[in-house]
Design a protein around this motif. Structure first.
Motif, PDB file in Angstrom:
ATOM      1  N   ALA A 666       5.145 -19.291 -15.001  1.00 16.89           N
ATOM      2  CA  ALA A 666       4.212 -19.184 -13.875  1.00 16.89           C
ATOM      3  C   ALA A 666       3.169 -18.120 -14.164  1.00 16.89           C
ATOM      4  O   ALA A 666       3.493 -17.039 -14.663  1.00 16.89           O
ATOM      5  N   LEU A 667       1.927 -18.441 -13.861  1.00 19.32           N
ATOM      6  CA  LEU A 667       0.823 -17.481 -13.837  1.00 19.32           C
ATOM      7  C   LEU A 667       0.215 -17.587 -12.446  1.00 19.32           C
ATOM      8  O   LEU A 667      -0.150 -18.683 -12.010  1.00 19.32           O
ATOM      9  N   PHE A 668       0.109 -16.464 -11.725  1.00 14.86           N
ATOM     10  CA  PHE A 668      -0.294 -16.580 -10.330  1.00 14.86           C
ATOM     11  C   PHE A 668      -1.327 -15.529  -9.937  1.00 14.86           C
ATOM     12  O   PHE A 668      -1.477 -14.480 -10.569  1.00 14.86           O
ATOM     13  N   LEU A 669      -2.030 -15.862  -8.840  1.00 17.22           N
ATOM     14  CA  LEU A 669      -3.001 -14.957  -8.229  1.00 17.22           C
ATOM     15  C   LEU A 669      -2.804 -15.036  -6.724  1.00 17.22           C
ATOM     16  O   LEU A 669      -2.765 -16.126  -6.151  1.00 17.22           O
ATOM     17  N   ASP A 670      -2.655 -13.878  -6.069  1.00 15.58           N
ATOM     18  CA  ASP A 670      -2.444 -13.811  -4.621  1.00 15.58           C
ATOM     19  C   ASP A 670      -3.514 -12.934  -3.984  1.00 15.58           C
ATOM     20  O   ASP A 670      -3.941 -11.927  -4.574  1.00 15.58           O
TER      21      ASP A 670
END
Length: 759
Positions: A666-670
């Motif tokens: 997973a690569l994420f941005l919040d």
């Protein structure tokens, strides 16, 4: 061992694996490495070739040994373990795969498959040849197809048969899949026969089938064009030509698989239009009134057939549901319907010990004991009584509020119908339910307080379809009471409204409505969606009657009640990338407005942000509101309170590639924050304004998911990119990122361990 030695070692292993695959190929034979189809025809557009060539290639048999990045690991395992008698090699032998030999390939058969497939797609003059490529001990095949001209549909003609069946078939012509000017395609013709059959099943033709239809093709009328004639086969049976009605309906609600299927018996009870055969009187006949869509004398139709079965299944009481239609002995062109229902065990007990991660980023374990009665009052009611005990320990960040110990119990009665003053039902495949709930929860927060919560509700749940569900509680009551408040916490609560609200006694009285839509079960769609909308209200009518308004606080049972309206939406989009990867995004918007008897939303109804399922680069419930920063976050003070708001904005996006086996990355941005509607002198910068976009927190990170279907273990490591509490112009913190700095890692890296995907 140096890096150079490791590099040479890996290269040697790859070379050995590549060379070893032909080790057990017999002399005079070759390892078959696969085939492909090439269309040699300039009249076919490149875009169409890109669709046809993979489709044709998928027909070729046999399939070669599976490969990854040009290597064939299963074949390599087979080669090294073939003669193993024991040890590790014998254990891994089951993962091996014997070589697919070139001698096993039926070239002529594959050529015919390619030609026939093209002819079925309208290329009536298609031909195919094959070429073999041999290199060392490996062989591959290329099939060169010459498609020729593609035939188009010039006309579509439906039967002129004047019988009841012929007229019914002819009446479906307006919605035909066969269109003048389209390419001839056998798959479309098959789908057209299925479509007509489906339509006729709605008009009583129970014994009709797609095989009773024939499509005759005339290609002589015009060059490269065909005329299609849809007709009923002459040999179609008389039964298939008749439209059937429903005669008698028999229901066996306590059927054992060892029982013989039979018709009406002396103990049969006639209720409305159906007979119930239930010697032990296990079920009230009224249960089946809400599941049977057929009535005596109705024309048979597949929709009511499937709806009845779906409703019987959705009762959740029967282990097996079997349906049978038989020709009636007492009426012509009529069917007797039989429903054989095998109940599940009426009572059951289930004990469960689970690991648990909640939205406040506390992890721990929970023991739950549940007792179920699936037919509590002979009306297929589901009565569930459960009790739980558990503990939570904060895993990362400051020990905000200390450890949590919790326990509680709940009784839930689910009745498979609407209980209303007037008759109300739905026409969906799912039984509507009335739910009555009574529960108690106790939460003990170390060194702070103990919170007791009593709750009850009465409402309804119903599904329009498998994708749409509604929940309406027309009455809900929650009473919250704090006890054993520590002196230190009480001292802070006297001067700080945030601490005071967390332990305030209160009643929450009112309805709430929830709508849920999801089509994520559609595995073959590239784009799928999830939507959840919730509307929650408290004491709107009661406050109006009592004239509740500030500063005159109204009470019931000497306790103030909350007045507010709150709405929240959660929208998610899932985009499928290839076979195993996915891009997931989520948007949450929330708004709550307290009025009349309340100055603020109840603490348990306010919005929070941060944590394992929210903004993962920020500690749970520590962010905001607005540009406010809780000064206790940098201390070890166990009395730190959760930060909350009246308005919430949150956006998350995450790329989820499959790495190998059950492991996903997973690569994420919040991004997001919470805000207050009104100024709070004790929390400067917390009020919502038109500049709210400048006050968003942003974080990013990477993670690993162990997806074993029944359990998903998630590990995420995140860090902030934007800190809204910093002075404007300094909130982006790209320049300060320093993974090599121990102090930076301590202050910024947040590790989340959780169960399940974040969204």
């Amino acid at each position: 061992m140096t890096k150079q030695h490791i590099y040479y070692f890996l290269i040697s292993c790859v070379a050995l694996a590549a060379c070893n695959v032909t080790k057990h190929v017999p002399e005079g034979d070759y390892l078959y490495t696969g085939g492909k189809v090439k269309i040699k025809d300039d009249d076919i557009k490149k875009k169409e070739k890109k669709v046809l060539e993979p489709d044709l290639t998928s027909l070729l048999r046999p399939k070669p040994n599976s490969s990854i990045l040009g290597l064939r690991p299963k074949l390599w395992i087979y080669n090294i373990s073939k003669n193993a008698k024991g040890g590790p090699l014998k254990w891994i032998k089951k993962w091996g795969e014997p070589p697919v030999l070139f001698s096993s390939v039926k070239v002529d058969y594959n050529r015919d498959l390619v030609s026939n497939r093209l002819q079925n797609k309208g290329f009536f003059l298609a031909t195919a040849t094959s070429d073999t490529t041999i290199r060392r001990k490996k062989a591959s095949l290329t099939y060169n197809a010459v498609a020729g001209p593609r035939y188009l549909i010039r006309s579509v003609n439906f039967t002129t048969d004047s019988s009841i069946l012929g007229k019914a078939v002819n009446a479906t012509a307006d919605n035909s899949f066969l269109k003048v000017g389209d390419n001839y395609d056998l798959d479309v013709i098959k789908a057209e026969r299925e479509r007509i059959d489906g339509r006729l099943k709605e008009e009583g033709f129970y014994y009709f089938s797609p095989e009773n239809l024939i499509v005759e093709v005339d290609s002589t009328s015009e060059r490269h064009k065909v005329d299609l004639y849809m007709n009923v086969k002459d040999k179609t049976s008389d039964k298939a030509r008749d439209a059937y009605t429903i005669n008698n309906i028999y229901i066996y609600p306590n059927f054992k698989l060892r029982d013989t299927m039979r018709g009406r018996t002396p103990e049969a009870v006639l209720y409305n239009d159906f007979y119930v055969i239930d010697r032990t009187k296990m079920f009230k006949p009224q249960v089946f009134e809400r599941t049977m869509f057929f009535n005596k004398g109705d024309i048979y139709n597949r929709t009511d057939h499937n709806l009845s079965l779906s409703r019987l299944t959705s009762l959740g009481t029967f282990k097996f549901v079997k349906n049978q239609f038989q020709d009636s002995d007492t009426a012509d062109a009529a069917l007797d319907a039989y429903y054989y229902l095998t109940p599940m065990p009426k009572k059951s007990i289930r004990a469960e010990i689970t690991g648990r991660t909640n939205s406040a980023n506390f992890t721990g374990s929970e023991f739950t004991l549940s007792w179920r009665n699936r037919n509590a009052f002979r009306g297929a009611e589901l009565l569930t009584v459960s009790a739980y005990i558990g503990t939570d320990v904060q895993y990362s960040g400051n020990n905000s509020g200390g450890n949590i110990f919790r326990y509680g119990a709940e009784a839930n009665l689910s009745i498979p119908r609407f209980i209303t003053p007037f008759k109300l039902n739905t026409s969906s495949a799912f039984i509507p339910r009335t739910r009555i709930t009574l529960g108690f929860d106790r939460l003990e927060r170390q060194n702070n307080y103990k919170l007791n919560s009593f709750r009850t509700s009465f409402g309804y749940t119903w599904k329009e379809s498998i994708e749409k569900e509604h929940q309406l509680n027309i009455f809900g009551l929650t009473y919250v009471h704090a006890s054993n408040v520590s002196a230190e916490y009480d001292s802070l609560a006297q001067t700080n409204s945030t601490y005071r609200n967390a332990i305030a006694d209160q009643f929450i009285i009112g309805p709430n409505y929830n709508f849920n839509f999801t089509n994520t079960h559609r595995q073959n769609q590239k784009n799928t969606f999830y939507f959840n909308g919730n509307l929650d209200m408290s004491a709107n009518i009661l406050g109006l009657i009592q004239g509740a308004k500030e500063p005159e606080e109204k009470k019931i049972f000497d306790t103030p009640y909350s007045q507010y309206i709150k709405g929240e939406v959660d929208f998610r989009h899932y985009y499928k990338i290839g076979l195993n990867s996915q891009w997931a995004s989520r948007l949450i918007l929330g708004y709550g407005h307290a009025y009349g008897n309340s100055r603020a939303l109840p603490f348990i109804k306010q919005f929070f942000i941060g944590g394992a399922n929210s903004l993962r680069a920020f500690r749970a419930r520590s962010l905001g509101p607005g540009t406010y920063l809780d000064p206790t976050l940098e201390s070890d003070d166990l009395l730190s309170a959760d930060q909350s708001g009246d308005i919430k904005f949150e956006f998350n996006t995450e790329f989820r590639p499959k790495l190998f086996s059950i492991v996903r990355g997973a690569l994420f941005l919040d991004a997001g924050n919470v805000w207050l509607l009104n100024n709070d002198p004790q929390r400067p910068g917390a009020k919502f304004s038109k500049d709210f976009m400048k006050e968003l927190a942003v974080g990013t990170g990477a993670g690993v998911r162990i997806d074993a279907s029944i359990l998903v273990l998630r590990l995420d490591l995140a860090f902030p990119l934007r800190k809204p509490w910093l002075p404007e112009g300094e909130r982006w913190v790209f320049d300060s990122i320093d993974f090599g700095n121990k102090a930076w890692r301590k202050d910024n890296l947040v590790f989340n361990l959780a169960i399940g995907y974040p969204f």
